[in-house]
Motif scaffolding. Structure first.
Motif, PDB file in Angstrom:
ATOM      1  N   ALA A 153      45.683  30.539  43.910  1.00 26.60           N
ATOM      2  CA  ALA A 153      46.990  31.200  43.930  1.00 26.60           C
ATOM      3  C   ALA A 153      47.806  30.850  42.696  1.00 26.60           C
ATOM      4  CB  ALA A 153      47.742  30.793  45.195  1.00 26.60           C
ATOM      5  N   VAL A 154      47.760  29.577  42.309  1.00 26.12           N
ATOM      6  CA  VAL A 154      48.504  29.129  41.124  1.00 26.12           C
ATOM      7  C   VAL A 154      48.000  29.838  39.868  1.00 26.12           C
ATOM      8  CG1 VAL A 154      48.776  27.154  39.562  1.00 26.12           C
ATOM      9  CG2 VAL A 154      49.239  26.883  41.998  1.00 26.12           C
ATOM     10  N   LEU A 155      46.689  29.914  39.725  1.00 22.57           N
ATOM     11  CA  LEU A 155      46.112  30.506  38.520  1.00 22.57           C
ATOM     12  C   LEU A 155      46.194  32.033  38.530  1.00 22.57           C
ATOM     13  CD1 LEU A 155      43.037  28.144  38.026  1.00 22.57           C
ATOM     14  CD2 LEU A 155      45.212  28.142  36.792  1.00 22.57           C
ATOM     15  N   HIS A 156      46.292  32.608  39.721  1.00 23.59           N
ATOM     16  CA  HIS A 156      46.427  34.065  39.821  1.00 23.59           C
ATOM     17  C   HIS A 156      47.703  34.529  39.125  1.00 23.59           C
ATOM     18  CE1 HIS A 156      45.859  38.087  41.411  1.00 23.59           C
ATOM     19  NE2 HIS A 156      47.103  38.075  41.873  1.00 23.59           N
ATOM     20  N   ILE A 207      44.121  34.387  32.983  1.00 25.70           N
ATOM     21  CA  ILE A 207      43.064  33.662  33.689  1.00 25.70           C
ATOM     22  C   ILE A 207      42.579  34.460  34.897  1.00 25.70           C
ATOM     23  CG2 ILE A 207      42.541  31.595  35.052  1.00 25.70           C
ATOM     24  CD1 ILE A 207      44.484  30.071  33.252  1.00 25.70           C
ATOM     25  N   ALA A 208      41.259  34.536  35.047  1.00 20.97           N
ATOM     26  CA  ALA A 208      40.658  35.183  36.206  1.00 20.97           C
ATOM     27  C   ALA A 208      39.750  34.181  36.912  1.00 20.97           C
ATOM     28  CB  ALA A 208      39.855  36.405  35.780  1.00 20.97           C
ATOM     29  N   VAL A 209      40.080  33.825  38.146  1.00 21.91           N
ATOM     30  CA  VAL A 209      39.213  32.941  38.933  1.00 21.91           C
ATOM     31  C   VAL A 209      38.097  33.811  39.511  1.00 21.91           C
ATOM     32  CG1 VAL A 209      39.055  31.386  40.896  1.00 21.91           C
ATOM     33  CG2 VAL A 209      41.113  31.375  39.469  1.00 21.91           C
ATOM     34  N   VAL A 220      37.130  31.630  35.174  1.00 17.67           N
ATOM     35  CA  VAL A 220      37.196  30.256  35.668  1.00 17.67           C
ATOM     36  C   VAL A 220      36.523  30.129  37.035  1.00 17.67           C
ATOM     37  CG1 VAL A 220      38.772  28.407  36.412  1.00 17.67           C
ATOM     38  CG2 VAL A 220      39.337  29.794  34.409  1.00 17.67           C
ATOM     39  N   VAL A 221      35.803  29.031  37.229  1.00 18.97           N
ATOM     40  CA  VAL A 221      35.254  28.660  38.535  1.00 18.97           C
ATOM     41  C   VAL A 221      35.954  27.385  38.990  1.00 18.97           C
ATOM     42  CG1 VAL A 221      33.216  27.769  39.753  1.00 18.97           C
ATOM     43  CG2 VAL A 221      32.997  29.760  38.265  1.00 18.97           C
ATOM     44  N   LEU A 222      36.406  27.348  40.226  1.00 16.55           N
ATOM     45  CA  LEU A 222      37.082  26.181  40.795  1.00 16.55           C
ATOM     46  C   LEU A 222      36.116  25.409  41.683  1.00 16.55           C
ATOM     47  CD1 LEU A 222      40.403  27.931  41.901  1.00 16.55           C
ATOM     48  CD2 LEU A 222      39.941  26.753  39.744  1.00 16.55           C
ATOM     49  N   VAL A 223      36.103  24.075  41.549  1.00 13.44           N
ATOM     50  CA  VAL A 223      35.216  23.241  42.360  1.00 13.44           C
ATOM     51  C   VAL A 223      36.033  22.153  43.047  1.00 13.44           C
ATOM     52  CG1 VAL A 223      33.116  21.860  42.406  1.00 13.44           C
ATOM     53  CG2 VAL A 223      33.386  23.636  40.662  1.00 13.44           C
ATOM     54  N   ASP A 224      36.096  22.213  44.368  1.00 15.15           N
ATOM     55  CA  ASP A 224      36.811  21.208  45.160  1.00 15.15           C
ATOM     56  C   ASP A 224      36.270  21.314  46.580  1.00 15.15           C
ATOM     57  OD1 ASP A 224      39.018  19.949  46.848  1.00 15.15           O
ATOM     58  OD2 ASP A 224      39.816  19.623  44.828  1.00 15.15           O
ATOM     59  N   ASP A 225      36.079  20.175  47.242  1.00 24.04           N
ATOM     60  CA  ASP A 225      35.492  20.232  48.579  1.00 24.04           C
ATOM     61  C   ASP A 225      36.504  20.598  49.661  1.00 24.04           C
ATOM     62  OD1 ASP A 225      36.626  17.670  48.097  1.00 24.04           O
ATOM     63  OD2 ASP A 225      35.564  16.848  49.829  1.00 24.04           O
ATOM     64  N   ALA A 245      27.403  29.248  41.198  1.00 28.06           N
ATOM     65  CA  ALA A 245      28.515  30.102  40.777  1.00 28.06           C
ATOM     66  C   ALA A 245      28.499  30.321  39.270  1.00 28.06           C
ATOM     67  CB  ALA A 245      29.839  29.481  41.203  1.00 28.06           C
ATOM     68  N   VAL A 246      28.190  29.279  38.530  1.00 29.46           N
ATOM     69  CA  VAL A 246      28.125  29.395  37.068  1.00 29.46           C
ATOM     70  C   VAL A 246      26.981  30.321  36.656  1.00 29.46           C
ATOM     71  CG1 VAL A 246      27.602  28.126  34.950  1.00 29.46           C
ATOM     72  CG2 VAL A 246      29.265  27.217  36.573  1.00 29.46           C
ATOM     73  N   ALA A 247      25.840  30.185  37.326  1.00 31.75           N
ATOM     74  CA  ALA A 247      24.701  31.052  37.016  1.00 31.75           C
ATOM     75  C   ALA A 247      25.027  32.513  37.300  1.00 31.75           C
ATOM     76  CB  ALA A 247      23.486  30.619  37.828  1.00 31.75           C
ATOM     77  N   ALA A 248      25.790  32.757  38.363  1.00 29.96           N
ATOM     78  CA  ALA A 248      26.102  34.128  38.767  1.00 29.96           C
ATOM     79  C   ALA A 248      27.225  34.764  37.948  1.00 29.96           C
ATOM     80  CB  ALA A 248      26.471  34.162  40.251  1.00 29.96           C
ATOM     81  N   HIS A 249      28.195  33.942  37.527  1.00 36.46           N
ATOM     82  CA  HIS A 249      29.404  34.504  36.925  1.00 36.46           C
ATOM     83  C   HIS A 249      29.627  34.147  35.457  1.00 36.46           C
ATOM     84  CE1 HIS A 249      30.840  35.970  40.829  1.00 36.46           C
ATOM     85  NE2 HIS A 249      30.426  34.818  41.337  1.00 36.46           N
ATOM     86  N   GLN A 250      28.873  33.172  34.930  1.00 33.40           N
ATOM     87  CA  GLN A 250      29.003  32.791  33.516  1.00 33.40           C
ATOM     88  C   GLN A 250      30.464  32.582  33.105  1.00 33.40           C
ATOM     89  OE1 GLN A 250      26.268  32.203  31.314  1.00 33.40           O
ATOM     90  NE2 GLN A 250      25.317  32.193  33.337  1.00 33.40           N
ATOM     91  N   PRO A 251      31.157  31.643  33.748  1.00 30.76           N
ATOM     92  CA  PRO A 251      32.575  31.418  33.421  1.00 30.76           C
ATOM     93  C   PRO A 251      32.751  30.724  32.069  1.00 30.76           C
ATOM     94  CG  PRO A 251      31.804  29.694  34.873  1.00 30.76           C
ATOM     95  CD  PRO A 251      30.676  30.694  34.763  1.00 30.76           C
ATOM     96  N   ASP A 252      33.967  30.817  31.570  1.00 30.50           N
ATOM     97  CA  ASP A 252      34.313  30.085  30.344  1.00 30.50           C
ATOM     98  C   ASP A 252      34.600  28.617  30.657  1.00 30.50           C
ATOM     99  OD1 ASP A 252      34.542  32.447  28.469  1.00 30.50           O
ATOM    100  OD2 ASP A 252      36.013  33.017  29.986  1.00 30.50           O
ATOM    101  N   VAL A 253      35.226  28.384  31.807  1.00 34.36           N
ATOM    102  CA  VAL A 253      35.668  27.037  32.166  1.00 34.36           C
ATOM    103  C   VAL A 253      35.415  26.784  33.651  1.00 34.36           C
ATOM    104  CG1 VAL A 253      37.629  25.419  32.240  1.00 34.36           C
ATOM    105  CG2 VAL A 253      37.487  27.128  30.402  1.00 34.36           C
TER     106      VAL A 253
END
Length: 207
Positions: free
Chosen positions: A21-24, A29-31, A6-11, A44-52
Motif C-alpha cells: 500500500a505504501v509503495l502503491h 514503483i510497481a510491486v 519490485v518484489v516484497l519479501v516478508d513472512d 517470484a524473481v524468476a517469474a517477474h524479473q524485478p529490478d529490486v
C-alpha cells in the motif's frame, strides 16, 4: 519515467500488505509480487524479473534474509536487494552487506525514503538509513579481523557450544590443533574466553 519493478519479501502478510500500500502511492514503483520465504522469493524473481527485491531479515523458521539475499544475488540476472528490518545490530547490517545487499533500512523510515532507496538500488547505487550509514562508515574505518577458513570453521562450531574434543572430531584434527586455532582466534578478536569470543564474533557478523 520507467516503472521500477519490485518484489516484497516478508513472512508477515500484514507487513507485506502495508508495504504494498505504501509503495502503491509511489508512481514510479510497481510491486509485481510478494513472497513469504526464500523459495517464494526466488520463484517470484524468476517469474517477474524485478529490478529490486525488498526483504526482511527474519523469515519465520526458514532461510533468513541474509541467505536469501545471497541466493538472489547469485542468480544469472540478479535483482538489487534492499533489506528492510527492525534489527539494527552490526552483525545483521554487515551480514546483509557481505551477502550482496545494496542497502539497509529500518522499518521506521518514512515511506518516501523507501522509494528513494529502491530507486538508488535499481540504479546500481547503495543506500542506507542515516544511522546505519554511520555504522557502515565506522566498519569501513575499523574492519573486522580477518580469520582463516579453518579459524572460521572452529568459530562456527564454538558458537554451537561444542567442546574442543567435539570440534577436533568434526574437523578431523587433533585437540592441540583446535587449541592453537582458538589462541589465534582469541588474539584476533581481542578476547580471553570462549563466551567473549562468541559474543564478539556475533556482534561483528563473523558467524
Amino acid at each position: 519515467m520507467t516503472e521500477l519493478r519490485v518484489v516484497l519479501v516478508d513472512d508477515h502478510p500484514v507487513v507485506r500488505a502495508g508495504l504494498r500500500a505504501v509503495l502503491h502511492a509511489q508512481p514510479q514503483i510497481a510491486v509485481v509480487a510478494d513472497a513469504a520465504s526464500c523459495d517464494e522469493a526466488l520463484a517470484a524473481v524468476a517469474a517477474h524479473q524485478p529490478d529490486v527485491v525488498v526483504t526482511d531479515l527474519r523469515l519465520g523458521d526458514g532461510v533468513d534474509g541474509i541467505e536469501t539475499t545471497k541466493r538472489l544475488r547469485a542468480l544469472p540476472n540478479p535483482p538489487a536487494v534492499l533489506v528492510l528490518s527492525t534489527y539494527d545490530r552490526d552483525a545483521e547490517i554487515f551480514g546483509a552487506i557481505n551477502a550482496g545487499a545494496s542497502g539497509y533500512l529500518l522499518k521506521d523510515v518514512p515511506p518516501e525514503e523507501i522509494a528513494t532507496a529502491i530507486a538508488a538500488a535499481a540504479a546500481g547505487e547503495s543506500y542506507f538509513s542515516s544511522d546505519i550509514a554511520q555504522r557502515v562508515l565506522r566498519g569501513l574505518r575499523n574492519p573486522p579481523p580477518t580469520l582463516t577458513g579453518r579459524e572460521r570453521d572452529v568459530l562456527k562450531l564454538l558458537v554451537t557450544g561444542a567442546s574442543n574434543r567435539e570440534i577436533a572430531k568434526s574437523l578431523v584434527v587433533s585437540e592441540a590443533t583446535v587449541k592453537s586455532h582458538l589462541v589465534h582466534i582469541f588474539d584476533k578478536l581481542g578476547v580471553d574466553s570462549r563466551a567473549r569470543a562468541i559474543r564478539t564474533a556475533q556482534e561483528m557478523g563473523l558467524v
